[in-house]
Each structure stands twice: as structure tokens, then as C-alpha cells.
Design a protein around this motif. Structure first.
Motif, short mmCIF file in Angstrom:
data_model
loop_
_atom_site.label_atom_id
_atom_site.label_comp_id
_atom_site.label_asym_id
_atom_site.label_seq_id
_atom_site.Cartn_x
_atom_site.Cartn_y
_atom_site.Cartn_z
N THR A 193 0.85 -1.18 0.00
CA THR A 193 0.00 0.00 0.00
C THR A 193 0.89 1.25 0.00
OG1 THR A 193 -0.06 0.18 2.41
CG2 THR A 193 -1.74 -1.22 1.36
N GLN A 194 0.30 2.41 -0.27
CA GLN A 194 1.11 3.63 -0.24
C GLN A 194 1.67 3.89 1.16
OE1 GLN A 194 0.17 7.10 -2.59
NE2 GLN A 194 0.24 8.40 -0.77
N TRP A 251 -1.80 1.11 -5.58
CA TRP A 251 -0.84 0.11 -5.11
C TRP A 251 0.56 0.52 -5.54
CZ3 TRP A 251 -2.00 -3.51 -1.68
CH2 TRP A 251 -3.31 -3.98 -1.60
N PHE A 252 1.56 0.00 -4.80
CA PHE A 252 2.95 0.16 -5.18
C PHE A 252 3.57 -1.21 -5.39
CE2 PHE A 252 2.36 4.39 -3.76
CZ PHE A 252 3.41 5.16 -4.24
N ALA A 253 4.35 -1.35 -6.46
CA ALA A 253 5.20 -2.53 -6.65
C ALA A 253 6.63 -2.05 -6.50
CB ALA A 253 4.98 -3.15 -8.01
N ILE A 254 7.37 -2.62 -5.56
CA ILE A 254 8.73 -2.20 -5.26
C ILE A 254 9.70 -3.29 -5.68
CG2 ILE A 254 10.31 -1.33 -3.50
CD1 ILE A 254 7.85 0.39 -3.71
N ALA A 255 10.72 -2.94 -6.46
CA ALA A 255 11.75 -3.87 -6.89
C ALA A 255 12.95 -3.77 -5.95
CB ALA A 255 12.19 -3.57 -8.32
N LEU A 304 6.70 1.14 -9.13
CA LEU A 304 5.62 1.67 -9.94
C LEU A 304 4.40 1.81 -9.05
CD1 LEU A 304 3.64 -0.98 -10.83
CD2 LEU A 304 5.51 -1.32 -12.43
N GLN A 305 3.68 2.90 -9.26
CA GLN A 305 2.44 3.20 -8.53
C GLN A 305 1.30 3.06 -9.53
OE1 GLN A 305 2.07 7.27 -7.26
NE2 GLN A 305 0.49 6.83 -5.75
N TYR A 306 0.26 2.30 -9.16
CA TYR A 306 -0.74 1.99 -10.16
C TYR A 306 -2.11 1.71 -9.55
CZ TYR A 306 -0.31 -2.91 -8.70
OH TYR A 306 -0.32 -4.08 -7.96
N ARG A 307 -3.10 1.68 -10.42
CA ARG A 307 -4.45 1.21 -10.10
C ARG A 307 -4.85 0.20 -11.17
NH1 ARG A 307 -8.29 6.20 -8.16
NH2 ARG A 307 -6.70 7.57 -7.28
N SER A 308 -5.63 -0.78 -10.78
CA SER A 308 -6.15 -1.74 -11.76
C SER A 308 -7.65 -1.86 -11.59
CB SER A 308 -5.47 -3.11 -11.59
OG SER A 308 -5.76 -3.64 -10.31
N LYS A 309 -8.30 -2.27 -12.67
CA LYS A 309 -9.75 -2.51 -12.61
C LYS A 309 -10.12 -3.49 -13.71
CE LYS A 309 -10.98 1.46 -15.54
NZ LYS A 309 -11.82 2.66 -15.65
N GLY A 310 -11.30 -4.10 -13.58
CA GLY A 310 -11.79 -5.03 -14.59
C GLY A 310 -11.10 -6.38 -14.53
N PHE A 311 -11.48 -7.26 -15.50
CA PHE A 311 -10.88 -8.59 -15.57
C PHE A 311 -10.88 -9.08 -17.00
CE2 PHE A 311 -11.12 -13.20 -15.68
CZ PHE A 311 -9.98 -13.53 -14.94
N SER A 321 0.61 5.51 -12.57
CA SER A 321 0.72 6.96 -12.43
C SER A 321 2.17 7.41 -12.34
CB SER A 321 -0.07 7.45 -11.21
OG SER A 321 0.28 6.72 -10.05
N GLU A 322 3.00 6.63 -11.65
CA GLU A 322 4.43 6.96 -11.55
C GLU A 322 5.25 5.68 -11.63
OE1 GLU A 322 5.84 10.49 -9.00
OE2 GLU A 322 4.28 9.57 -7.77
#
Length: 401
Positions: free
Chosen positions: A157-158, A197-201, A212-219, A234-235
Motif C-alpha cells: 500500500t502507499q 498500489w505500489f510494486a517495489i523492486a 511503480l504506482q498503479y491502479r487496476s480494474k476489470g478482468f 501513475s508513476e
């Protein structure tokens, strides 16, 4: 008519105008925006008629990386006015006030996102390239179906990722022409829960190297109970190519869920295209352009690094900021500029503030300024030297406001 700095007591009226002008429910957002306003109210400047606020603008103090030099930058944001008070020059009055304020406080540069570019062009701002995202199917990242050796990616999470987010962001913008460094006060606006959400490498030493900071929706696609799966970033900033590899692996793992990823293009990195495979086309989605302006010629250019030594005299014309409206001698010694003010002395090359802004921000070369009437009486040797000093370099305003 009076322009003044806003106070805490002005919140309700400014929130009402912001909601009306930007199309959100001001009452529903009141609690959330009040928390931000309590932190930033002193960055707002309002215009009153008969003791009633009819227009407001925010000027955010930031720092911007221009060709490797960090400059204090005023970000103009949240420009609003009551519809019954429009077309009367009230926003124009606030802009004149802010330009003078930034000049008096020696802000070298200012930027904004225009509601209409011609309005801000009247104040000496110049159009810069838009922020661009590439839209593609995550299966195109199949080259990166395995993580780099020793690397991991964690979803957070952020709130969980905040300190890592801050650390990587501060490191990444050091290498981005046009990038913005946030103050501690500005970072406080990003504290708290977020729907993203954040994905951290992490590398093999468990050190964070990218996010990367992102949002997802749908399937997926074709299901009547869900819209098509999409993931919007977004970033995204990476400190090493291996972190980029790891984050592309993370996106590839969404292939069964997501059919379209919108990913930012960083003009300072190698193109995404070479990192893809099994594709023949992608979509590019440009977003709002930003506009830039030099506020203080000497503060902007003094000690800026350039690739060649040399000297030139420039007579600058600026219709709004009088201290720029004179002749400057630019001398590059040991690859750094020194600026001398020559007042009303003549110069072989004359340029407007728009022309100088375009050069320094890397938007146009000196050879292209003629059709805009932003350069006059130019010596060819001066044009050649300016193009060597300020080669075209796409600026990326990394901050949204």
C-alpha cells in the motif's frame, strides 16, 4: 479589488470554487481537502471584490532540475474563478501579482498546466511537450518472464511503501531534465492512505531500486460481469535497468487479468519498444502539455553547466518582469556560465524571454526561434554557440499539480 494571501478562514469559499471549477463534489471532499488546505493555505492567493473571494490560485514552491542545475520553481495550480466574475481580468490580476512575487523572491523559473495555452502565453509562458503514456498488452513483456537473479518485487500500500517511494523518487529526479524535487512540506501531502498500489523492486541485497504506482480494474475481456482489465501506472521510476526488468516481470504476471497497461514514458531512458516482444503496434497517449517560463534570467543561468566555452551578449525583452528587460553577457569558462548584467548596452543578438525559455528548457533550438519572432538581429556565430550550449533536450515535468 485586492489580491491577498489566503487564510485558514477562506477554506469554505476556496473549496467551493475548486469543486465548481474542477467538477467534483466540494461537500463530499471537504474533510479530505481541509487536511491538505491546513497544510498549504499559505500557498493560495485570492482576489476579493467587496470582501468576497471571486478568484483563487495556488503557487507551490518546488525545485526543478534544469540541465542538471536545481532551481527554485513556482508551480501555478488550482486556478479558479466564480463564473459570474469571469472575463473581467481577475485571474490575470492574480497572475501579474504572482509573477512579481516570484521575481521579488528570486524564483528562477515557473511552470504550470494550462487550461488554455494562449492565456498563459500572454504572460511569457511557452508550450512544452506533453507527458506521454504507452498503452500495451502486458503479454508484450514476455521477454522478462523471469526475474533478474537475486531480485524480488513486493506489492505494498502507499502507507507501507511511503519511505521507499520517497527515497527512490528523490534519487531518480536528480537525473531527469525537468524533474521536480519535493520539499518536506510537499511530501506531507502524499502521506496517508491511497487507493493506489505500489510494486517495489528490491535487489539481491534487499535494497529498493525501483517502483511503480498503479491502479487496476476489470478482468480480462469478454466477461459481461466486468469491464476489460486495465492497469494504469501513475508513476514509475527505476534506478537501475535490472529494477526495470523486475517491474516489467511484475507487469507480465498480470497477463491473465489485464489486457491493457498504461505506462509512463521517461524521455531520459531507453524506449520501451526495445524491451517488448511479440507485438507489432502500441498506442501512445499524450496528456496535458505543461508550460514554462524563466522568471529571473541571471538566477537561472548563473553557474549552469554547458558543454563549450565561449561568450555572447544577449539583449532580452520581457514584457512583464523589468529586471529581465536588459542586456546580459554570458561567458562560459571551464564549462560553466557566468552572467554579467550590462543594462541598456547594445547587443548583436536580441531575444525575447520566450525564446530564452525555449532554449534553456530544451524545447526549441536557437535556429527555430525566428518564425516565432523570439529572436532578432542574431549573429550566426551566436546562434551556433547557443545551440551548442543548449541542445534540444525533452523536459519532463514529473510533478502533477
Amino acid at each position: 479589488m485586492k489580491v491577498r494571501q489566503a487564510t485558514l478562514e477562506d477554506f469554505d469559499r476556496i473549496n467551493e470554487l475548486n469543486g465548481y471549477c474542477y467538477g467534483f463534489d466540494a461537500n463530499a471532499a471537504k474533510d479530505r481537502f481541509l487536511l491538505r488546505y491546513e497544510l498549504t493555505f499559505d500557498e493560495n492567493y485570492c482576489l476579493e471584490i467587496d470582501n468576497k473571494i471571486v478568484a483563487n490560485t495556488r503557487c507551490i514552491p518546488l525545485e526543478q532540475n534544469i540541465r542538471g542545475k536545481w532551481l527554485k520553481m513556482g508551480g501555478i495550480a488550482m486556478v479558479v474563478s466564480d463564473p459570474v466574475s469571469r472575463r473581467k481580468g481577475y485571474v490575470r490580476e492574480i497572475m501579474n501579482y504572482l509573477l512579481k512575487k516570484m521575481s521579488d523572491e528570486k524564483y528562477p523559473v515557473t511552470t504550470l498546466y494550462p487550461f488554455k495555452d494562449t492565456f498563459y502565453a500572454a504572460f511569457g509562458y511557452v508550450n512544452a511537450p506533453p507527458f506521454v503514456k504507452m498503452k500495451l498488452n502486458p503479454k508484450y513483456f514476455s521477454k522478462w518472464k523471469h526475474l533478474p537473479k537475486g531480485y524480488t518485487v513486493e506489492r505494498m500500500t502507499q502507507t507501507e511503501a511511503f519511505e521507499i517511494y520517497k527515497e527512490i523518487h528523490n534519487k531518480a529526479v536528480k537525473n531527469i531534465h525537468g524533474g521536480v524535487r519535493r520539499s518536506e512540506k510537499r511530501w506531507k501531502e502524499y502521506v496517508g492512505p491511497s487507493p493506489t498500489w505500489f510494486a517495489i523492486a528490491f535487489n539481491e541485497k534487499k535494497e529498493p531500486e525501483g517502483f511503480l504506482q498503479y491502479r487496476s480494474k476489470g478482468f480480462s475481456t469478454g466477461f459481461d460481469w466486468a469491464e476489460d482489465g486495465s492497469l494504469t501506472i501513475s508513476e514509475m521510476f527505476t534506478l537501475t535497468p535490472y529494477a526495470r526488468h523486475a517491474l516489467f516481470n511484475y507487469l507480465f504476471l498480470h497477463t491473465d487479468q489485464i489486457i491493457e497497461v498504461a505506462i509512463p514514458i521517461n524521455p531520459n531512458e531507453s524506449d520501451h519498444y526495445t524491451w517488448l516482444q511479440n507485438y507489432y503496434t502500441t498506442k501512445l497517449a499524450p496528456y496535458t502539455v505543461f508550460m514554462a517560463r524563466i522568471v529571473d534570467v541571471k538566477e537561472t543561468l548563473q553557474d549552469m553547466e554547458v558543454p563549450f566555452d565561449g561568450q555572447i551578449k544577449l539583449k532580452i525583452t520581457d514584457n512583464h518582469i523589468s529586471k529581465n528587460n536588459q542586456t546580459f553577457k554570458l561567458t562560459a569558462e571551464k564549462n560553466k556560465l557566468k552572467i554579467d548584467i550590462l543594462g541598456d548596452k547594445p547587443a548583436d543578438t536580441e531575444m525575447t524571454i520566450e525564446g530564452l525559455t525555449s532554449l534553456v528548457f530544451g524545447i526549441l533550438p536557437a535556429t527555430d526561434l525566428g518564425p516565432f519572432n523570439w529572436i532578432n538581429k542574431a549573429k550566426k556565430a551566436d546562434i551556433d554557440l547557443l545551440d551548442k550550449w543548449f541542445p534540444m533536450k525533452k523536459p519532463w515535468l514529473t510533478e502533477g499539480f
